[in-house]
Design an enzyme around this catalytic site. Sequence first.
Site, PDB file in Angstrom:
ATOM      1  CB  ALA A 133     -24.068 127.016  61.627  1.00 35.40           C
ATOM      2  CG  ASN A 196     -16.957 120.272  61.301  1.00 31.99           C
ATOM      3  OD1 ASN A 196     -16.421 119.326  61.623  1.00 31.99           O
ATOM      4  ND2 ASN A 196     -16.084 121.286  60.946  1.00 31.99           N
ATOM      5  CG  HIS A 226     -26.311 124.673  57.244  1.00 32.34           C
ATOM      6  ND1 HIS A 226     -25.555 124.346  56.425  1.00 32.34           N
ATOM      7  CD2 HIS A 226     -25.785 125.504  58.327  1.00 32.34           C
ATOM      8  CE1 HIS A 226     -24.401 124.721  56.728  1.00 32.34           C
ATOM      9  NE2 HIS A 226     -24.387 125.617  57.891  1.00 32.34           N
TER      10      HIS A 226
END
Length: 266
Positions: A133, A196, A226
């Site tokens: 992602a 992750n 993010h």
Amino acid sequence: MNTKRLVIVGCGKLAEIVADALINGILPDYQLVGVLSRTKEKAEAIANKIVKADSDYTCQVCSSLDELLALKPDYLVESASPAALIELALPALKNGTSLVVLSIGALADRLFYQDVEQTARENSQRVHIVSGATGGFDVLRTASLMGKTTVSFDTEKGPNSLKGTSVYDEALQTEKRKVFEGNAQEAIALFPTKVNVAVAASLASVGPEDIQVSVTSTPDFVGDDHRIEVRNEQVHAVIDVYSQTAQIAGWSVVNTLRNISSPIVF
């Protein structure tokens, strides 16, 4: 080009994306020959997809890693958990099977990372870390080669995604709060399945101990946002990726598999 034999460990929604890509002709250079999952019904569901697509091969539902590796796959897609990656990585590489991994957090353990790297080299195999992602691995890797570089990774999540962790309390449902600051190694220890991507960004740049990571909980926030910032004397780059669901992680596996077999690689 010879067709590559593919297996999957972990048969949730992300694995379904890979299976659908195979069925829809997006991965023409692969055959999904085996699946393994903690939940047998999920493995059977993916194998049945292959059967119903009238493929000219069968997909075996396996009950153990040994049974899966006995199929002699060229590539193993791991979409299970960091614990699963720790269990399967070295046996798979010794088996002559390269890895495409999503549970990158396991590689924050320096000794495990070194064992994986050495085993891959000794057996002429590769470990492909997918972007999931986030993105910008090319910029992160390039900038870190240029000299002293700092990298930060800030993620925003909804409070419900933090339930079951030590940082969660009911006040997060109405109060925006930064619930973590530290490095990627500390973050993955606290959130074993939720950061992750931060570990992936660290491995592509300055390492799990030197990247600055923060996690912010925002009421009613859906998905993940993010933001990676990389800076050195010559380069300043910001990579900001919002994803409403985790589907982009499954599609990043598909993209990685396409790159592996493509004559032109991005």
